[in-house]
Motif scaffolding. Structure first.
Motif, PDB file in Angstrom:
ATOM      1  N   ALA A  59      -1.524   5.048   4.755  1.00  0.00           N
ATOM      2  CA  ALA A  59      -0.308   4.359   4.331  1.00  0.00           C
ATOM      3  C   ALA A  59       0.899   5.271   4.350  1.00  0.00           C
ATOM      4  O   ALA A  59       2.039   4.807   4.263  1.00  0.00           O
ATOM      5  CB  ALA A  59      -0.499   3.765   2.931  1.00  0.00           C
ATOM      6  N   GLY A  64       2.235   2.523   6.860  1.00  0.00           N
ATOM      7  CA  GLY A  64       3.246   2.168   5.858  1.00  0.00           C
ATOM      8  C   GLY A  64       4.074   0.950   6.211  1.00  0.00           C
ATOM      9  O   GLY A  64       4.586   0.255   5.344  1.00  0.00           O
ATOM     10  N   ARG A 102       0.825  -1.208   0.000  1.00  0.00           N
ATOM     11  CA  ARG A 102       0.000   0.000   0.000  1.00  0.00           C
ATOM     12  C   ARG A 102       0.860   1.259   0.000  1.00  0.00           C
ATOM     13  O   ARG A 102       0.517   2.263  -0.618  1.00  0.00           O
ATOM     14  CB  ARG A 102      -0.979   0.001   1.180  1.00  0.00           C
ATOM     15  CG  ARG A 102      -0.351  -0.154   2.542  1.00  0.00           C
ATOM     16  CD  ARG A 102      -1.401  -0.212   3.651  1.00  0.00           C
ATOM     17  NE  ARG A 102      -0.816  -0.567   4.934  1.00  0.00           N
ATOM     18  CZ  ARG A 102      -0.686  -1.801   5.403  1.00  0.00           C
ATOM     19  NH1 ARG A 102      -1.120  -2.818   4.664  1.00  0.00           N
ATOM     20  NH2 ARG A 102      -0.150  -2.042   6.575  1.00  0.00           N
ATOM     21  N   MET A 103       2.022   1.209   0.678  1.00  0.00           N
ATOM     22  CA  MET A 103       2.917   2.362   0.688  1.00  0.00           C
ATOM     23  C   MET A 103       3.596   2.537  -0.670  1.00  0.00           C
ATOM     24  O   MET A 103       3.707   3.651  -1.188  1.00  0.00           O
ATOM     25  CB  MET A 103       3.971   2.199   1.778  1.00  0.00           C
ATOM     26  CG  MET A 103       4.908   3.387   1.904  1.00  0.00           C
ATOM     27  SD  MET A 103       6.169   3.111   3.172  1.00  0.00           S
ATOM     28  CE  MET A 103       7.084   4.669   3.056  1.00  0.00           C
TER      29      MET A 103
END
Length: 514
Positions: free
Chosen positions: A377, A404, A191-192
């Motif tokens: 994130a 994150g 997601r980061m």
């Protein structure tokens, strides 16, 4: 057996405050064993040989100081030996500093660690950046319902609708481009990395020529599919003057505190940076101590130092553990950063110091209301351990999106030939209670609230509004609507402006100060 005794308090700074290594001459040759094999084809010039030797240095240094090799090998299934060999082979007699920068960025990205990065040094002569005056955002990154939207426009793109879904970039599917770019992004969770790839979509194109050209973008809005050609902003960064570099941090851009309707406290912290942040947070928590509930908004907080413990201390009546950390031991780190090993117990020959708790002690009196942490994130590093401590110690309800997922205490060193900088994570982190790796995982919310296409189109912060009303319900107060929230005057962090840009638009060159 020799035992060294040395302070984990210094070790625990997540601000990336590494000292630079002593700089060898350009003729220095680093032998990297079998990690990066010797390749001589297409590499005869002094520049190419120097860059390849320096690449060996980067890889070899990673072998000596990086702390998450085993974890990343298992998580990524990457053959790092082959990756290094193939990247080194792309350095040829015609490689520019910028192209070499991209090679190092790919190497950093292969480790999938947000604390492993290549950075520009003091010499910015060869740095040129081409950006589109348009900001994209990937909603719900890493999920099966993610979507790429226009989130902010500028003067040259003001006619484009915020909230439109971007479908193609220069004829290629936009999500497919993000998939390709994600492989080169430094990020500890998907997601980061995907969020970062969306932000970099216009500044890391497939070729330098494409990067320098205007961009054709296809998007859909209200059932229509439209195309547009986007101009390029050319950014020419200038080295900061001594006065600018030494100027004080404007904490008003990093933190805001308010008391919202229903006596709900709101604390937005966009960074845990700055020597005075801990003091300001302590004073702020004292002022918010009488509120019925508290929302801590860290959606834009990329980390910093341990000042977040000033908040944690107000939420507990007994000492708590923020997280557990160790540090990689190597001759390179001992020679350059030995001061961080002054309070850890370790034995000669150990690869790591033992994990040791980072303890937070209570402040004057514990906050008595319900606490909610609003996350995204982008929350990383010191923000990650802060949110993890809230959840593991049952101090707050986590609301929003997963963080994150990174802990690493990065160590920065200068590259002697190119003048670039590189950094690796050198300290591992475990969560406070379950003692599991936070790296690559992050903290998932107790209540998932994702930003929506509708709120972006309306310019509303429904994530925050929903969090406020969750808090209001728990305190038996009436809910509020968006007008109440707008009347409260909550502001977003001001964007960082480029120092100077040249805008090429409609065949007219315009110079502007942003």
């Amino acid at each position: 057996m020799k035992t060294q005794s040395i302070a984990l308090i210094l070790l625990m700074s997540l601000a990336g405050c590494g000292m630079k290594e002593s700089t060898p001459s350009k003729e220095t040759s680093i032998v990297a064993g079998n990690f990066v094999s010797n390749i001589t084809e297409d590499c005869k010039s002094e520049n190419c040989l120097g860059l390849r030797k320096e690449f060996d240095l980067v890889v070899y240094t990673g072998k000596k100081i990086y702390c998450y090799w085993d974890l990343k090998k298992a998580a990524t299934q990457n053959d790092f030996d082959s990756i290094a060999k193939n990247l080194k082979a792309t350095i040829t007699d015609t490689t520019t500093v910028y192209e070499y920068y991209l090679v190092l960025q790919k190497w950093a990205g292969s480790l999938q660690d947000g604390h492993v990065n290549v950075m520009w040094g003091d010499d910015l002569t060869d740095l040129e950046s081409y950006k589109v005056p348009l900001r994209l955002e990937l909603l719900a990154p890493g999920t099966d319902h993610e979507s790429l939207i226009i989130s902010k426009t500028a003067v040259a793109t003001k006619k484009l609708p915020v909230g439109a879904i971007v479908t193609k970039i220069n004829g290629q599917d936009a999500i497919e481009r993000i998939n390709e770019l994600e492989k080169y992004m430094s990020g500890s969770t998907s997601r980061m990395r995907r969020r970062g790839a969306a932000n970099m979509l216009f500044s890391m194109m497939k070729t330098r020529d494409e990067e320098r050209s205007s961009v054709k973008m296809e998007y859909t809005f209200k059932g229509q599919t439209l195309t547009t050609e986007l101009p390029r902003n050319i950014t020419l960064p200038v080295k900061a003057t001594a006065a600018t570099a030494e100027s004080k941090i404007d904490y008003s851009t990093l933190m805001q505190a308010q008391i919202l309707p229903n006596n709900i406290g709101y604390l937005k912290v966009d960074s845990f940076s700055g020597a005075d942040m801990a003091t300001l947070l302590t004073r702020t928590m004292k002022l918010l101590s009488h509120t019925k509930a508290l929302i801590i908004d860290v959606r834009e907080n990329g980390g910093g130092n341990q000042s977040g413990s000033s908040i944690l201390g107000w939420l507990t009546t007994t000492p708590i553990i923020r997280y557990h950390a160790n540090i990689r031991i190597s001759d390179l780190l001992l020679a350059d950063r030995g001061y961080v090993l002054l309070d850890a117990e370790y034995n000669e020959g150990d690869e790591f110091t033992p994990f040791a708790p980072v303890t937070v002690f209570p402040q004057e009196s514990a906050y008595k209301g319900k606490v909610y942490a609003l996350t995204s994130a982008f929350c990383f590093s010191a923000c990650d351990t802060f949110v993890s401590a809230l959840k593991e110690n049952k101090l707050a309800t986590i609301v929003g999106e997963g963080t994150g997922g990174g802990t690493g205490t990065p160590h920065v060193f200068e590259l002697p030939f190119s003048g670039l900088n590189f950094r690796y994570s050198v300290a591992q982190g475990l969560t406070a209670v379950s003692k599991t790796f936070l790296e690559g995982v992050g903290t998932l919310p107790d209540i998932t609230i994702e930003p929506t296409l509708e709120e972006r189109m309306a310019g509303e912060d429904q994530q925050l509004l929903k969090t406020i009303n969750i808090a209001a319900e728990k305190t038996n107060e009436a809910s509020i609507d968006m007008n109440d929230l707008k009347d409260s005057g909550i502001k977003s962090r001001a964007p960082v402006a480029d120092s100077y840009s040249i805008i090429d638009y409609d065949n007219e060159i315009k110079q502007s100060m942003n």
